[in-house]
Design an enzyme around this catalytic site. Structure first.
Site, PDB file in Angstrom:
ATOM      1  CE  LYS A  76      -4.630  -1.175   0.304  1.00  0.00           C
ATOM      2  NZ  LYS A  76      -5.695  -0.362  -0.264  1.00  0.00           N
ATOM      3  CG  ASP A 121     -10.240  -2.435   6.066  1.00  0.00           C
ATOM      4  OD1 ASP A 121     -11.056  -2.149   6.933  1.00  0.00           O
ATOM      5  OD2 ASP A 121     -10.340  -2.285   5.042  1.00  0.00           O
TER       6      ASP A 121
END
Length: 394
Positions: A76, A121
């Protein structure tokens, strides 16, 4: 049902063509060049699972292992760093984006205080917090109800302020959107909606470094995939990889692999969108161990791309995902072991189910998985929840 799937007939839209141009073969080198200026950048490995492929009766299986990425155990940071860098680079008027130019004394004086905020998350927020720390700025990260302590701690270690929201991921997005506007913080979110698309598009461009590396590694292996399995939460990573592949295939006169999108059943917003033929959202607590995929509202940009090029959508239960995690951790023969977390193993879990379960012979036939198949998956994270990983893998 443990697994559900739907065949999809993609129809390329004008908007998708435009996005492919922005996320494709010709723009990714600039993105990778920026990433290469960041301390710790290195190409992540592409693992060849030769013995597993032989065991399952296919030509090749490759898994790109994103766990070493910047030392953050997930991919990410590619998106967060590029979006944040581009935002600051524009404020500084930089002609060429370079990390070192963002942290000079002159740059810091011109930029002043910069505060970043995001919902996550786990992995996206860690990437935002990490890059904010490298830049010397503050980050505030919100996480959905039920987030495990390991993921909270990983973000806090990067110096960010972490708050667990009372609702699910999508509830937290709505809360933080209002808070960012109220407090004047820079929202770095990896999903798009009407009125908020510039930063998510930059994040997706950041992910094209992964796609560029992958294609170059496949070229070195003298293999081209017939099948690519991509896990999706809001769909940003999957769509960025697909857009790059579409552009590359056109430039090189190659066939686009059969694209399969996989999700948890409790958060199957893209599956439901494919079934309806239009963007759909799902609601609820989304209690799945695949936390990074537990998103109920598809990224508008991602859906535009996926509906134009993806050919199959699959959703499945956690029990099936556990099989993929164990398979990667305990490889067959001399295949390399891969530490792949709950969201990371999702693609391979569907491959295993389709090829190894007789009751899913129709899925195998639908996907044309035969002895000529060369399959690519991306393990997007390592053991980001070490307690659950140990429980499943042992």
């Amino acid at each position: 049902m443990t697994i559900q799937y739907i065949s999809f007939k993609p129809q390329e839209t004008r908007a998708a063509k435009a996005l492919v141009e922005q996320l494709g073969f010709h723009t990714a080198p600039q993105v990778q060049a920026f990433h290469a200026t960041i301390p710790g950048y290195a190409v992540t490995p592409l693992r060849r699972l030769k013995y597993l492929a032989e065991h399952l009766g296919v030509q090749e299986i490759f898994v790109k292992d994103e766990s070493p990425r910047f030392g953050l155990n997930a991919f990410k940071a590619l998106g967060a760093s590029y979006a944040m860098g581009r935002l600051l680079g524009a404020k500084l008027g930089l002609a060429k984006l370079d990390f070192q130019q963002l942290v000079t004394a002159e740059a810091k004086a011109k930029l002043g205080e910069q505060n970043f905020i995001a919902v996550t998350d786990g992995n996206h927020g860690r990437g935002v917090a990490w890059f904010a720390r490298l830049l010397g700025y503050r980050a505030k990260i919100y996480m959905p109800k039920g987030t495990v302590q390991d993921r909270i701690d990983n973000i806090a270690k990067e110096g960010a302020e972490v708050t667990v929201h009372t609702g699910n991921y999508d509830d937290a997005i709505r809360f933080v959107t209002a808070k960012a506007e109220q407090d004047g913080w820079l929202m770095i979110q990896d999903t798009a909606w009407e009125g908020y698309e510039a930063i998510p598009l930059s994040i997706m461009r950041g992910y094209t470094t992964l796609a560029k590396e992958l294609v170059e590694q496949l070229s070195e292996a003298e293999s081209w995939p017939t099948h690519v399995f991509l896990q999706a939460g809001v769909g940003s990573m999957a769509a960025a990889v697909v857009a790059y592949l579409v552009d590359y295939c056109r430039a090189q006169s190659l066939s686009l692999p059969l694209i399969t999108i996989v999700e948890p059943t409790v958060a199957n917003c893209l599956y439901e969108s494919a079934r309806a033929g239009e963007r759909r959202c799902v609601e609820g607590e989304m209690a799945s161990m695949m936390a990074g995929l537990c998103c109920g509202e598809p990224c508008t940009l991602a859906w535009e791309i996926l509906k134009s090029y993806a050919q199959c959508f699959v959703c499945f239960e956690d029990s099936l995902d556990s099989e993929g995690m164990r398979c990667l951790a305990r490889p067959i023969g001399e295949d390399p072991a891969i530490v792949s977390g709950e969201s990371g193993a999702a693609g391979l879990s569907v491959v295993l189910a389709a090829l190894a379960r007789p009751e899913l012979a129709d899925l195998k036939e639908l996907l044309h998985l035969d002895s000529s198949a060369t399959i690519v998956c991306i393990s997007t994270e390592g053991d980001t929840d070490k307690v659950n990983y140990k429980k499943i893998v042992g």
